[in-house]
Design an enzyme around this catalytic site. Structure first.
Site, PDB file in Angstrom:
ATOM      1  N   CYS A  18     -79.854  28.762  13.423  1.00 29.81           N
ATOM      2  CA  CYS A  18     -80.431  28.198  14.668  1.00 29.81           C
ATOM      3  C   CYS A  18     -79.377  27.449  15.475  1.00 29.81           C
ATOM      4  O   CYS A  18     -79.674  26.428  16.102  1.00 29.81           O
ATOM      5  CB  CYS A  18     -81.620  27.279  14.394  1.00 29.81           C
ATOM      6  SG  CYS A  18     -82.957  28.093  13.535  1.00 29.81           S
ATOM      7  N   LYS A  78     -87.145  18.326   4.971  1.00 32.30           N
ATOM      8  CA  LYS A  78     -85.717  18.337   4.611  1.00 32.30           C
ATOM      9  C   LYS A  78     -85.351  17.115   3.769  1.00 32.30           C
ATOM     10  O   LYS A  78     -84.215  16.987   3.328  1.00 32.30           O
ATOM     11  CB  LYS A  78     -84.867  18.343   5.878  1.00 32.30           C
ATOM     12  CG  LYS A  78     -84.997  19.637   6.670  1.00 32.30           C
ATOM     13  CD  LYS A  78     -84.090  19.617   7.873  1.00 32.30           C
ATOM     14  CE  LYS A  78     -84.439  20.688   8.866  1.00 32.30           C
ATOM     15  NZ  LYS A  78     -84.151  22.043   8.387  1.00 32.30           N
ATOM     16  N   GLN A 133     -80.448  16.036   9.667  1.00 34.15           N
ATOM     17  CA  GLN A 133     -79.505  16.302   8.571  1.00 34.15           C
ATOM     18  C   GLN A 133     -78.820  15.031   8.080  1.00 34.15           C
ATOM     19  O   GLN A 133     -77.909  15.109   7.256  1.00 34.15           O
ATOM     20  CB  GLN A 133     -78.455  17.345   9.006  1.00 34.15           C
ATOM     21  CG  GLN A 133     -79.043  18.699   9.357  1.00 34.15           C
ATOM     22  CD  GLN A 133     -79.591  19.472   8.153  1.00 34.15           C
ATOM     23  OE1 GLN A 133     -79.375  19.104   7.002  1.00 34.15           O
ATOM     24  NE2 GLN A 133     -80.335  20.534   8.423  1.00 34.15           N
ATOM     25  N   ASP A 160     -80.862  13.474  16.950  1.00 32.55           N
ATOM     26  CA  ASP A 160     -81.458  14.398  15.986  1.00 32.55           C
ATOM     27  C   ASP A 160     -80.924  13.993  14.604  1.00 32.55           C
ATOM     28  O   ASP A 160     -79.771  14.264  14.277  1.00 32.55           O
ATOM     29  CB  ASP A 160     -81.054  15.836  16.345  1.00 32.55           C
ATOM     30  CG  ASP A 160     -81.591  16.849  15.346  1.00 32.55           C
ATOM     31  OD1 ASP A 160     -82.101  16.442  14.296  1.00 32.55           O
ATOM     32  OD2 ASP A 160     -81.478  18.057  15.634  1.00 32.55           O
ATOM     33  N   HIS A 212     -78.571  22.267  16.949  1.00 33.78           N
ATOM     34  CA  HIS A 212     -79.627  23.162  16.476  1.00 33.78           C
ATOM     35  C   HIS A 212     -80.446  23.520  17.715  1.00 33.78           C
ATOM     36  O   HIS A 212     -80.609  22.689  18.628  1.00 33.78           O
ATOM     37  CB  HIS A 212     -80.477  22.390  15.462  1.00 33.78           C
ATOM     38  CG  HIS A 212     -81.525  23.196  14.775  1.00 33.78           C
ATOM     39  ND1 HIS A 212     -82.695  23.571  15.387  1.00 33.78           N
ATOM     40  CD2 HIS A 212     -81.591  23.686  13.504  1.00 33.78           C
ATOM     41  CE1 HIS A 212     -83.433  24.255  14.534  1.00 33.78           C
ATOM     42  NE2 HIS A 212     -82.790  24.348  13.383  1.00 33.78           N
TER      43      HIS A 212
END
Ligand code: PLP
Length: 424
Positions: A379, A240, A217, A214, A137
């Protein structure tokens, strides 16, 4: 009730927004990768705080200020526990983008000589290397591009195979004695594949580099134990994972957080200030300058309590069933190409191209039937370029998604090419 003891219909009923119709159809919300919906329990927690306790934290001696501080720090303990961490190792941020910028700017400040002896080990020299993946991303790419430009470091990337998995052989060659940072996604927001975090962290540590994860997700979808994954720093995003906007977390290994100089400076992160200089608090408060998003932190704590009550192994099992239904169904539709179709551990997020129809047109036809998906580059322009595309359609599920949602989406996709009179 599915095989993991998870009752999707009961869970869905906790999300008031999902009971509405959009464009004359029951809403099918498959854009959780962009932002998840929020259960009533999260809305109640935030409103309850604002109605009864609202006051600034870590300052003021009045009763409400003390109660607000206690709730805020209790939220930190709860959210830290959700990712397997101690409260001292969880920094509040306004989101994952800010968390990643915090890390990159703090390393830049160490490079500029800030932070004293403790920070010197984090400083970059010209020619040092920062390694990312081709599947980032932009939030885990541009901060590193900027840091490289400011310090003379070189940015390199691990390629992605056609099936969406990372090229780990290339990674083993790329990560070397000049590597100082290896930054990568737990799960790409386009591919949905769970990357081998512990293996990549080990690769980084083998050459003395920082492993930066990261986890945007993955945190809403998988059981997560960041210390056990042995990453040095990791970010996740409240909105999220069923929580409010404007709140996120940065986890850091204690020694790493202690060595990092601050990014933002100002009130609430200091011990002593003169007109010439300031001394800073220990982490995590060192990284929390200014008034904090307090009600949002309390909402996020309610969100992770909600997820914990469902049980993250059951959440993951439910979403794996949805993921298989999504991919199996899409493969039956003429003209669909899935981006990264590896058989691997995955979350229920899938991006695809529909031959002959632009992603935005697919999105419009689905929207007319009440089906909300994401279209565009999500993104992640470099990853789309790698697959020869400028845009794709992405369907992404969460705990509030049911098999009926997936079926309605698949029916709608199956009709798109005939709607546009595109034939094989
Ligand atoms: N990283 C990934 C993989 C994402 O999917 C996103 C959001 O789309 C971000 C980072 C940015 O998160 P935030 O919205 O909290 O800044």
């Amino acid at each position: 009730m599915d095989s993991a003891g998870f009752d999707p219909e009961r869970v869905r009923a906790d999300f008031p927004l999902l009971s509405q119709e959009v464009n004359g159809h029951p809403l099918v919300y498959l854009d959780a990768g962009a932002t998840s919906q929020k259960p009533q329990q999260v809305l109640d927690a935030e409103i309850d705080f604002l109605l009864r306790t609202n006051a600034a934290v870590h300052r003021g001696a009045h009763t409400l200020a003390a109660e607000a501080t206690e709730l805020f720090e209790d939220a930190r303990r709860t959210v830290a526990g959700f990712v397997g961490a101690d409260e001292e190792t969880l920094v509040w941020t306004h989101g994952a983008t800010e968390g990643l910028n915090l890390v990159a700017y703090a390393i830049g400040n160490a490079t500029a000589g800030r932070g004293g002896a403790a920070s010197a080990g984090l400083a970059l020299r010209p020619g040092d290397e920062i390694v990312v993946t081709e599947a980032e991303h932009h939030a885990n790419l541009i901060p590193w591009q900027e840091l490289a430009a400011r310090t003379g470091a070189v940015l390199r990337h691990i390629p992605v195979h056609d099936d969406g998995t990372l090229d780990l052989d290339a990674a083993a060659h790329l990560v070397g004695e000049r590597t100082r940072v290896l930054a990568f996604p737990h799960v790409s927001n386009v591919l949905g594949i769970v990357n081998p975090v512990a293996e990549l962290a080990e690769l980084a540590h083998g050459v003395g580099a920082l492993a930066v994860l990261d986890a945007c997700q993955s945190a809403p979808h998988l059981p997560l134990d960041l210390p056990a994954l042995d990453v040095d720093l990791a970010v996740f995003s409240g909105h999220k994972m069923l929580g409010p906007y404007g709140i996120g977390g940065l986890y850091g290994r204690r020694e790493v957080l202690e060595a990092l100089p601050p990014f933002l400076t100002g009130g609430s992160m200091i011990t002593t200030v003169t007109l010439d200089e300031a001394e800073y608090l220990a982490p995590p408060l060192r990284f929390e300058a200014g008034t904090q998003p307090v009600s949002q932190a309390i909402g996020l704590a309610a969100a992770v309590r909600y997820l914990d009550a469902l049980g993250m192994p059951a959440v993951h099992a439910h979403e794996r069933e949805l993921e298989r239904r999504l991919r199996d169904g899409l493969r039956q539709v003429d003209g669909v190409r899935l981006l990264g179709d590896a058989e691997a551990d995955r979350v229920a997020l899938v991006a695809f191209d529909l031959d002959g129809v632009h992603a935005h047109d697919v999105g419009q036809v689905l929207d007319a039937q009440g089906v909300a998906v994401r279209v565009g580059h999500h993104c992640a322009q470099p990853l789309h370029r790698r697959f020869g595309l400028t845009a794709s359609v992405r369907a992404s599920a969460s705990v509030h998604t049911t098999a009926a949602d997936v079926d309605a989406f698949l029916d709608a996709v199956a009709g798109v090419r005939s709607y546009f009179r595109v034939h094989a």
